[in-house]
Each structure stands twice: as structure tokens, then as C-alpha cells.
Enzyme design. Sequence first.
Site, PDB file in Angstrom:
ATOM      1  N   GLU A  62      -6.750  12.554 -35.406  1.00 39.16           N
ATOM      2  CA  GLU A  62      -6.739  11.816 -35.613  1.00 39.16           C
ATOM      3  C   GLU A  62      -6.346  10.556 -36.741  1.00 39.16           C
ATOM      4  OE1 GLU A  62      -8.555  13.105 -39.732  1.00 39.16           O
ATOM      5  OE2 GLU A  62     -10.262  13.984 -38.223  1.00 39.16           O
ATOM      6  N   GLU A 120     -10.988  20.891 -35.271  1.00 38.94           N
ATOM      7  CA  GLU A 120     -11.958  20.819 -35.976  1.00 38.94           C
ATOM      8  C   GLU A 120     -12.764  21.027 -36.657  1.00 38.94           C
ATOM      9  OE1 GLU A 120      -9.448  18.471 -38.819  1.00 38.94           O
ATOM     10  OE2 GLU A 120      -7.174  18.859 -38.055  1.00 38.94           O
TER      11      GLU A 120
HETATM   12  C1  BGC Z   1      -7.620  16.694 -41.171  1.00 45.39           C
HETATM   13  C2  BGC Z   1      -6.842  18.415 -41.964  1.00 45.39           C
HETATM   14  C3  BGC Z   1      -7.926  17.908 -43.157  1.00 45.39           C
HETATM   15  C4  BGC Z   1      -9.555  18.181 -43.153  1.00 45.39           C
HETATM   16  C5  BGC Z   1      -9.783  18.049 -44.545  1.00 45.39           C
HETATM   17  C6  BGC Z   1      -8.893  16.429 -41.317  1.00 45.39           C
HETATM   18  O1  BGC Z   1      -9.463  15.686 -41.034  1.00 45.39           O
HETATM   19  O2  BGC Z   1      -6.861  16.532 -39.356  1.00 45.39           O
HETATM   20  O3  BGC Z   1      -5.573  17.952 -41.658  1.00 45.39           O
HETATM   21  O4  BGC Z   1      -6.922  19.659 -43.763  1.00 45.39           O
HETATM   22  O5  BGC Z   1      -9.315  16.782 -42.570  1.00 45.39           O
HETATM   23  O6  BGC Z   1      -9.864  17.598 -45.281  1.00 45.39           O
END
Ligand code: BGC
Length: 478
Positions: free
Chosen positions: A201, A389
Site C-alpha cells: 500500500e 488483505e
Molecule cells: C495494512 C495493515 C494494517 C491494516 C489494518 C492495512 O492497510 O496493510 O498493516 O494492519 O490495514 O488497518
Amino acid sequence: MNRRDWIKLSACASAVFPFVGLTKPFLLENPIEKELKASDFGEDFLWGAACAAYQVEGAWNKDGRGPSIWDTFSHKKGKVHNDENGDVASDFYHRYKEDIALLKKLNFKVFRFSISWSRVFPDGTVKINQKGVEFYHQVIDECLKNDLQPWITLYHWDLPQVLEDEGGWANRDIVNWFLNYVDFCTKEYGSKVKNWMVMNEPAAFVGIGYMMGYHAPGKKSVSKFLKATHHACLAMAEGGRKIKSNVPDSNVGTTFSCSHIDPYRSGLKDIKAVTRMDALLNRLYIEPSLGMGYPYDAIPALKKIEKYFKPGDKEKLIFDFDFIGLQNYFRVVAKKSLFPPFLWAKQISAKKRDMPVNEMGFEIYPEGMYKVLKQFSEYKKIKNIIVTENGTCFKDKIEGENIHDEQRIHFFKSYLSNVLKAKKEGVPVSGYFVWSLTDNFEWSEGYEPRFGLIHVDFNTQKRRVKDSGYWFEEFLSI
Ligand code: BGC
């Protein structure tokens, strides 16, 4: 102000603005969810869980690791909630075997983790820390021994502090520093690891770290933001090329934060605000790699970035990634605003709109997953998308050995239903990685928000699988 405020660069609609047509989907029983089966996603669909070095490893000054910008930032007073830091985190450095065993028990096949640059190169560029190098060999070997695929992110926000002292991402030299690090890691681990993500990101680490200042290194400067943006985009494409040349048969990607954006009101002003917000949050970092350049069409002031171009940069920004990592956490609702300049748009928080939120104020909006998958699949050059994610944080209910997190299970069911819907409509999505395997250090929010499938007692480091972890175990057993 913290990351929540950055997130307020997006927003909602509700009963008050029925034209956007939203109800509270999270609270409704969705018929697709009931029938959801892992097999519907296809045999080759990749199921994984993810984490990042600084958020889990701890051992911040052990075995020769150098300080990163997150050590410096979190050790300063007032930067992180309750002045917490990642010194110990979930102690993955010492407990990786236990965590990998749990990942396997829950029936996942992929483990996504990141390498801490300053554990490998404590001085950023020259001195190799053999103990740090060995640590990642052990993590990789433990994955392979357990028949799990290691997927490595090379940069998940923890820049060596010595490099920040030289200007960090705002210094053009970072492209070479980064390539040196990528070259080393891919030569060192490339015979065992085929799946690589260059960065996590860039919109977040550049935007929040160099413009808003709520994340390390805590800078607030438009010129640093523009420089860091250009250097991150160059490093991303050049990094991709480096991996390809070092690792035969590699599968190379990079990850982006992606949010569906709605207008607050249906009028032209807010619709135009959406266009600008979309350029900043969704398009700015991916389009250069696709050969489309920066999105000047939506934000003409971005053209100032060309001040930092050198001959040949336009071509160097382009790289044909094997996959794009899409990461979705919330929906953004945008409204025209007199601030900030150039963007002329702000987010209306989900709370204000009376929408369901998680502990960090992120709107729970499962359809947003479907919508961003559709949006990104419209880029013809994207061949393959992996949701690298997706996850959420709610208060867990602890009852002895049991950790109840009903809402998280519902979250996964509804988001997965939307991934499946997009897949069935032809979106080339081929994997889904949960954020996160264990509870961990949530950046400037500290340890309060818990994203894990596995609960961590940060006093004892005891792990307990949450109900959502057991839900995945069963879901993936079929
Ligand atoms: C990030 C993580 C973070 C998650 C939750 C993502 O944008 O890659 O590192 O913990 O968001 O906030």
C-alpha cells in the site's frame, strides 16, 4: 488525529440520503452467505493469512537488527495510542513456529509475511546482518516443512531509520537503496520463494507518513509527498523487474489499498469530489505501472510531480505485474470541501452517517469489496487479482479458553460472498488472504484494535484461536 482521520477521506450514505440506496447490509442475513463453500471458489483458489514484520516480530533490537522509522516514531511520546510500540509485539521472532503451526491447523495454504529491511541491512545498504538473514530462512523453511507457500512482501512500511535520516522516500537515492535490498533478498531466498510482493500500500505509507504525518516518519509536506510518491512508484516497477531477473518462474505482484467511493449527495459537486478522491486513493499508485501515468485528468495539480522526473522515468514507471494485490477495508463517502487544496474533497465518517463500523471506525460495507474488484478488473492490463488483505477489528468476548467473535465471522462471510460474486462475473480474482493471522500492533492505534483470527494475550503471549479461526478451519476443510 490518526489513521481514522485519513480514512475520513472517504464515506457513506444512509437513510438520510436514500438516493445512494444503502441499508445496513452488515446486520442482515444474506442468503448467499449461508451456502458459502470454499469449493465454489475453485480448486486452485489460494487461501492465506497475512502479517507484517513490524506488527508482529518484536525483538526490535535483538540479534543485530537496526532501528526502523517505526521504532523511532513509536518511541516518541504522543505518536501512538497509549504510547505503545512494536518492541515486543506478538513476539513472532521467537514464536514463528507456533504461529505457522496454527496457520496450518486452520487449513490455510499461504502465509504472507514481510521482511524487515533493517533486520537484514541494519545500516540500510551495506552491512549484512547474518542473524537477521537466517531468521527469514527459518520462517521460510518452517512454511515449506508444513506444506505452506511463503508469500513475501519486501516493504511493509518499516524503512531503516538511517535511510530516513537521508530523506527516506523523499530522496531519489531510495530507488537504488531499495533495489540493492530487493536484489539481496531475492538472490538469498529466491530458490525457495516464488511469490513476491514488492510493496504494501504505497498510498498509505506515502500519504499518511509524508503528508498527513500520523504514521512514521511523521512528515507533513506536499513536496515530500510528491517526491515520495514518484520514488515509490519508480521503486515498485524497478523492484518488480529486479525480482523477475533474479528469480526464475517468479510470481511478482504488489499491493494497493482500494476503496469503493460514493458521493455524499447526488449532485455534481460531490460526484466530482469522488473523481478526485478516487484518483488520490485508488489510481495514483497503480496507473503509472500500467503505463497510464499519474492521474492528472482528475487532479491537475499533480502535474507538479514532473519536477522530480529524470529522463527515462516515464518508461521506468511501467511494469507488467503478474498479479495485483487488492486490499479492502472500508468504503469512502466523499463531499466537496474547501480543504485540502487541490483535492477539494473530504470524507464523511461512517459514524456520522450512522453506518455500521468496526473498532477503528471503518465502515462495514461488504458490497464495497465487489465494487472495487469490478473497478480494478476494468484495467485491461491487470491479469490476475489476489485479495492480499481483508479483515476487521471488533471487541472479542473472552470466556475462559474461548474467544467469541461472531461479528468477525459474519464479516468474513459477507465479504467472501462478494468476492465470489465478482469471480462468478468474470473478475480474475484467484486468492484471498485474511488480515490477520494473529492480533498485532496496529500502527498508530497500538494494541487496542485486534484483527487476528488468533487472540494474543500481550502480557503472556498466549495464543488462543478465536471462533472466526475455527470457522475458517471448517470452511477450508472441504
Ligand atoms: C495494512 C495493515 C494494517 C491494516 C489494518 C492495512 O492497510 O496493510 O498493516 O494492519 O490495514 O488497518
